[in-house]
Design an enzyme around this catalytic site. Structure first.
Site, PDB file in Angstrom:
ATOM      1  N   THR A  50     -49.021  -2.245  30.781  1.00 58.81           N
ATOM      2  CA  THR A  50     -48.848  -3.686  30.961  1.00 58.81           C
ATOM      3  C   THR A  50     -50.179  -4.381  31.199  1.00 58.81           C
ATOM      4  O   THR A  50     -51.137  -3.764  31.692  1.00 58.81           O
ATOM      5  CB  THR A  50     -47.920  -3.921  32.177  1.00 58.81           C
ATOM      6  N   ASP A  51     -50.217  -5.683  30.927  1.00 57.76           N
ATOM      7  CA  ASP A  51     -51.428  -6.473  31.217  1.00 57.76           C
ATOM      8  C   ASP A  51     -51.624  -6.653  32.724  1.00 57.76           C
ATOM      9  O   ASP A  51     -52.716  -7.022  33.167  1.00 57.76           O
ATOM     10  CB  ASP A  51     -51.377  -7.838  30.517  1.00 57.76           C
ATOM     11  N   GLU A  52     -50.581  -6.379  33.519  1.00 59.15           N
ATOM     12  CA  GLU A  52     -50.680  -6.639  34.966  1.00 59.15           C
ATOM     13  C   GLU A  52     -51.701  -5.736  35.651  1.00 59.15           C
ATOM     14  O   GLU A  52     -52.146  -6.036  36.761  1.00 59.15           O
ATOM     15  CB  GLU A  52     -49.305  -6.495  35.635  1.00 59.15           C
TER      16      GLU A  52
ATOM     17  N   TYR B 166     -45.907  -2.616  41.732  1.00 63.35           N
ATOM     18  CA  TYR B 166     -45.608  -2.289  40.324  1.00 63.35           C
ATOM     19  C   TYR B 166     -46.891  -2.109  39.526  1.00 63.35           C
ATOM     20  O   TYR B 166     -47.101  -1.076  38.886  1.00 63.35           O
ATOM     21  CB  TYR B 166     -44.742  -3.389  39.681  1.00 63.35           C
TER      22      TYR B 166
ATOM     23  N   LYS C 157     -48.540   1.231  37.698  1.00 68.42           N
ATOM     24  CA  LYS C 157     -48.831   1.329  36.257  1.00 68.42           C
ATOM     25  C   LYS C 157     -50.322   1.622  36.048  1.00 68.42           C
ATOM     26  O   LYS C 157     -50.684   2.420  35.182  1.00 68.42           O
ATOM     27  CB  LYS C 157     -48.438   0.040  35.535  1.00 68.42           C
TER      28      LYS C 157
HETATM   29  P1  NAD Z   1     -36.706  -1.550  31.636  1.00 68.88           P
HETATM   30  O1  NAD Z   1     -36.670  -1.589  33.115  1.00 68.88           O
HETATM   31  O2  NAD Z   1     -35.840  -2.468  30.857  1.00 68.88           O
HETATM   32  O3  NAD Z   1     -36.376  -0.073  31.123  1.00 68.88           O
HETATM   33  C1  NAD Z   1     -36.888   1.073  31.744  1.00 68.88           C
HETATM   34  C2  NAD Z   1     -36.083   2.284  31.267  1.00 68.88           C
HETATM   35  O4  NAD Z   1     -36.627   3.448  31.888  1.00 68.88           O
HETATM   36  C3  NAD Z   1     -34.609   2.216  31.618  1.00 68.88           C
HETATM   37  O5  NAD Z   1     -33.811   2.580  30.509  1.00 68.88           O
HETATM   38  C4  NAD Z   1     -34.464   3.232  32.744  1.00 68.88           C
HETATM   39  O6  NAD Z   1     -33.184   3.833  32.816  1.00 68.88           O
HETATM   40  C5  NAD Z   1     -35.549   4.237  32.384  1.00 68.88           C
HETATM   41  N1  NAD Z   1     -36.014   4.983  33.558  1.00 68.88           N
HETATM   42  C6  NAD Z   1     -36.385   4.473  34.768  1.00 68.88           C
HETATM   43  N2  NAD Z   1     -36.709   5.471  35.615  1.00 68.88           N
HETATM   44  C7  NAD Z   1     -36.579   6.623  34.918  1.00 68.88           C
HETATM   45  C8  NAD Z   1     -36.795   7.994  35.232  1.00 68.88           C
HETATM   46  N3  NAD Z   1     -37.197   8.372  36.466  1.00 68.88           N
HETATM   47  N4  NAD Z   1     -36.572   8.926  34.284  1.00 68.88           N
HETATM   48  C9  NAD Z   1     -36.163   8.557  33.043  1.00 68.88           C
HETATM   49  N5  NAD Z   1     -35.920   7.294  32.685  1.00 68.88           N
HETATM   50  C10 NAD Z   1     -36.139   6.325  33.611  1.00 68.88           C
HETATM   51  O7  NAD Z   1     -38.247  -1.744  31.258  1.00 68.88           O
HETATM   52  P2  NAD Z   1     -38.908  -2.481  30.007  1.00 68.88           P
HETATM   53  O8  NAD Z   1     -39.110  -3.886  30.350  1.00 68.88           O
HETATM   54  O9  NAD Z   1     -38.206  -2.088  28.773  1.00 68.88           O
HETATM   55  O10 NAD Z   1     -40.357  -1.786  30.044  1.00 68.88           O
HETATM   56  C11 NAD Z   1     -40.589  -0.567  29.345  1.00 68.88           C
HETATM   57  C12 NAD Z   1     -42.042  -0.158  29.546  1.00 68.88           C
HETATM   58  O11 NAD Z   1     -42.902  -1.176  29.042  1.00 68.88           O
HETATM   59  C13 NAD Z   1     -42.425   0.035  31.008  1.00 68.88           C
HETATM   60  O12 NAD Z   1     -43.303   1.128  31.083  1.00 68.88           O
HETATM   61  C14 NAD Z   1     -43.140  -1.254  31.384  1.00 68.88           C
HETATM   62  O13 NAD Z   1     -44.094  -1.032  32.388  1.00 68.88           O
HETATM   63  C15 NAD Z   1     -43.810  -1.602  30.058  1.00 68.88           C
HETATM   64  N6  NAD Z   1     -44.043  -3.040  29.842  1.00 68.88           N
HETATM   65  C16 NAD Z   1     -43.033  -3.962  30.006  1.00 68.88           C
HETATM   66  C17 NAD Z   1     -43.279  -5.314  29.743  1.00 68.88           C
HETATM   67  C18 NAD Z   1     -42.192  -6.355  29.892  1.00 68.88           C
HETATM   68  O14 NAD Z   1     -42.476  -7.551  29.803  1.00 68.88           O
HETATM   69  N7  NAD Z   1     -40.941  -5.978  30.092  1.00 68.88           N
HETATM   70  C19 NAD Z   1     -44.556  -5.723  29.336  1.00 68.88           C
HETATM   71  C20 NAD Z   1     -45.567  -4.759  29.194  1.00 68.88           C
HETATM   72  C21 NAD Z   1     -45.299  -3.421  29.433  1.00 68.88           C
HETATM   73  O1  TDX Z   2     -36.372 -15.838  39.455  1.00 67.70           O
HETATM   74  C1  TDX Z   2     -37.547 -15.864  39.070  1.00 67.70           C
HETATM   75  N1  TDX Z   2     -38.276 -17.010  39.217  1.00 67.70           N
HETATM   76  C2  TDX Z   2     -39.593 -17.110  38.837  1.00 67.70           C
HETATM   77  O2  TDX Z   2     -40.211 -18.180  38.984  1.00 67.70           O
HETATM   78  C3  TDX Z   2     -38.181 -14.720  38.465  1.00 67.70           C
HETATM   79  C4  TDX Z   2     -37.425 -13.427  38.287  1.00 67.70           C
HETATM   80  C5  TDX Z   2     -39.504 -14.832  38.075  1.00 67.70           C
HETATM   81  N2  TDX Z   2     -40.197 -15.989  38.279  1.00 67.70           N
HETATM   82  C6  TDX Z   2     -41.606 -16.065  37.839  1.00 67.70           C
HETATM   83  C7  TDX Z   2     -42.502 -14.923  38.285  1.00 67.70           C
HETATM   84  C8  TDX Z   2     -43.481 -14.799  37.130  1.00 67.70           C
HETATM   85  O3  TDX Z   2     -44.556 -15.719  37.313  1.00 67.70           O
HETATM   86  O4  TDX Z   2     -41.598 -16.005  36.408  1.00 67.70           O
HETATM   87  C9  TDX Z   2     -42.686 -15.217  35.903  1.00 67.70           C
HETATM   88  C10 TDX Z   2     -42.117 -14.054  35.101  1.00 67.70           C
HETATM   89  O5  TDX Z   2     -41.476 -13.195  36.038  1.00 67.70           O
HETATM   90  P1  TDX Z   2     -40.802 -11.796  35.573  1.00 67.70           P
HETATM   91  O6  TDX Z   2     -39.857 -12.080  34.465  1.00 67.70           O
HETATM   92  O7  TDX Z   2     -40.294 -11.121  36.808  1.00 67.70           O
HETATM   93  O8  TDX Z   2     -42.051 -11.038  34.924  1.00 67.70           O
HETATM   94  P2  TDX Z   2     -43.486 -10.621  35.522  1.00 67.70           P
HETATM   95  O9  TDX Z   2     -43.456 -10.497  36.997  1.00 67.70           O
HETATM   96  O10 TDX Z   2     -44.507 -11.539  34.905  1.00 67.70           O
HETATM   97  O11 TDX Z   2     -43.635  -9.130  34.888  1.00 67.70           O
HETATM   98  C11 TDX Z   2     -43.188  -8.847  33.534  1.00 67.70           C
HETATM   99  O12 TDX Z   2     -44.245  -8.806  32.632  1.00 67.70           O
HETATM  100  C12 TDX Z   2     -45.100  -7.681  32.662  1.00 67.70           C
HETATM  101  C13 TDX Z   2     -42.372  -7.563  33.475  1.00 67.70           C
HETATM  102  O13 TDX Z   2     -41.312  -7.595  34.399  1.00 67.70           O
HETATM  103  C14 TDX Z   2     -43.243  -6.355  33.682  1.00 67.70           C
HETATM  104  O14 TDX Z   2     -42.486  -5.163  33.524  1.00 67.70           O
HETATM  105  C15 TDX Z   2     -44.341  -6.374  32.672  1.00 67.70           C
HETATM  106  O15 TDX Z   2     -45.222  -5.310  32.867  1.00 67.70           O
END
Ligand code: NAD
Ligand code: TDX
Length: 351
Positions: free
Chosen positions: A132-134, A157, A161
């Site tokens: 992630t970019d975080e 988190y 990562k």
């Molecule tokens: P998500 O939470 O929707 O899915 C995570 C999946 O991992 C789920 O299916 C869960 O059951 C599985 N999982 C969790 N713990 C586990 C374990 N111990 N063993 C096996 N499986 C397990 O997450 P997502 O948003 O799809 O993110 C997927 C990946 O991409 C993550 O590594 C996250 O850090 C990265 N990522 C997410 C975003 C975003 O905006 N969502 C952005 C950049 C990177």
């Molecule tokens: O109820 C809310 N109100 C609100 O203002 C929630 C859930 C979020 N927010 C804000 C927090 C953030 O500034 O909105 C923005 C986006 O929040 P999230 O959807 O929780 O995402 P963020 O915290 O930015 O992280 C996401 O992007 C990077 C993903 O959850 C991560 O898994 C990924 O790595």
């Protein structure tokens, strides 16, 4: 089969789009989806591919080293695309240990399993770590995250990562494990668990509930449609250079409050409400602890070296996402029952 690929976390949001893309586009690859099916994992995300001959599901936990070793012995993977993680920042603030365990220990278990089976002579092997970019921390009003930006994670988190990224690089430098890492900005689209901002807002607008905006809604995120992320993963998997990192982002920065207003307008039209009706649901609530101000990705490396660029505009992506949630109410009601309601009440009541 040309290759057997382990996709971890394939039942989650991004993972399910990756599994679908690889299983459909590469019939010569065997795709093994390993997922623990936590609250965020859902096999309904994959109903349309579950009967394909080149797809298998395995339920298991990446923190269980013995299980992972056995899985590698049974399937003899050529490559890993590692997405399994605890992924929600707010949950990491209230309960960090699960993040340490899955995101760090789980990743190291996979690295160890791959290392002991892939000798330096395995030409096609690749450990692709999805991050992630975080990990880069928080930007002020200017600048972009490049692949050279120093790590500065600030939530449990992002620290977990960042730690996993360091482990992946350490296994590359020390043991010569062939790895590649991508760091992506905020994804949105179908199948995202409704704890995250966009699906949470869509659901609350639809059901006439308050839309909780943290602080003043001034925080900025760089949004990317999930299928564009899956396309970037495909490209990096096939054309990326071993040992390299690629940043992926949508060139699409939005202040949270502006994003929510745009979404309210889209939802008003879809629900046949008068213009401005949904905006009345916006409620400013207590800010997230340590809330990162701004994320923004410089994606020039992946675009100039590999030719990737986002294909879905934000408005089009939000329209598609809203349509999907409105058409899939059963999916939403199945995932927001029980434990999720408890989480929601703890997270948002009295905030
Ligand atoms: P998500 O939470 O929707 O899915 C995570 C999946 O991992 C789920 O299916 C869960 O059951 C599985 N999982 C969790 N713990 C586990 C374990 N111990 N063993 C096996 N499986 C397990 O997450 P997502 O948003 O799809 O993110 C997927 C990946 O991409 C993550 O590594 C996250 O850090 C990265 N990522 C997410 C975003 C975003 O905006 N969502 C952005 C950049 C990177
Ligand atoms: O109820 C809310 N109100 C609100 O203002 C929630 C859930 C979020 N927010 C804000 C927090 C953030 O500034 O909105 C923005 C986006 O929040 P999230 O959807 O929780 O995402 P963020 O915290 O930015 O992280 C996401 O992007 C990077 C993903 O959850 C991560 O898994 C990924 O790595």
């Amino acid at each position: 089969m040309e290759k057997t690929i382990l996709v971890t976390g394939g039942a989650g949001f991004i993972g399910s789009h990756v599994v679908r893309r690889f299983a459909r586009n590469y019939p010569g690859y065997m795709i093994v989806n390993l997922d623990k099916l936590t609250y965020a994992g859902n096999l309904d995300n994959l109903r349309d591919v579950e009967n394909l001959p080149n797809y298998r599901f395995e339920k298991g936990d990446i923190t269980n080293a013995a299980f992972m070793e056995d899985l590698f012995d049974r399937h003899r993977f050529d490559a890993v695309i590692h997405l399994a993680a605890e992924s929600h920042v707010d949950r990491s603030i209230t309960g960090p240990m699960e993040f340490i365990s899955t995101n760090i220990i789980g990743t190291v278990n996979l690295l160890n399993a791959a290392k002991s089976r892939w000798t330096a002579g395995s030409p096609d092997s690749l450990f692709f770590h999805i991050s992630t970019d975080e990990v880069y921390g928080s930007l002020g009003s200017g600048g972009l995250f490049t692949e050279k930006t120093a790590y500065d994670p600030r939530s449990p988190y992002s620290a977990s990562k960042a730690s996993s990224d360091h482990m992946v690089r350490a296994w590359h430098h020390t043991y010569k494990l062939p790895v590649v890492i991508s760091n992506c900005s905020n994804n949105y689209g179908p199948n995202q668990f409704p704890e995250k901002l966009i699906p949470l807002a869509i659901h609350n607008i639809q059901t006439n509930k308050e839309i909780p905006v943290y602080g003043k809604g001034e925080n900025i995120r760089d949004w990317l449609y999930v299928e564009d992320h899956a396309a970037a993963i495909d490209l990096i998997f096939h054309k990326g250079k071993t040992g390299e990192t690629y940043n992926i982002g949508g060139n699409n920065e939005w202040k949270n409050i502006d994003l929510i207003r745009l979404l309210c307008g889209i939802m008003d039209k879809k629900l046949g409400r008068p213009e401005g009706a949904s905006e009345k649901l916006i409620t400013f609530v207590r800010d997230r602890a340590g809330h990162d101000l701004r994320y923004a990705i410089d994606n020039s490396k992946v675009s100039s070296e590999l030719g990737w660029k986002p294909s879905v505009s934000f408005r089009e992506g939000l329209e598609k996402t809203a349509d999907w949630y409105l058409e899939n109410e059963k999916w939403v009601s199945a995932v927001i029952c029980g434990n999720y309601l408890e989480y929601y009440n703890e997270q948002y009541n009295n905030r």
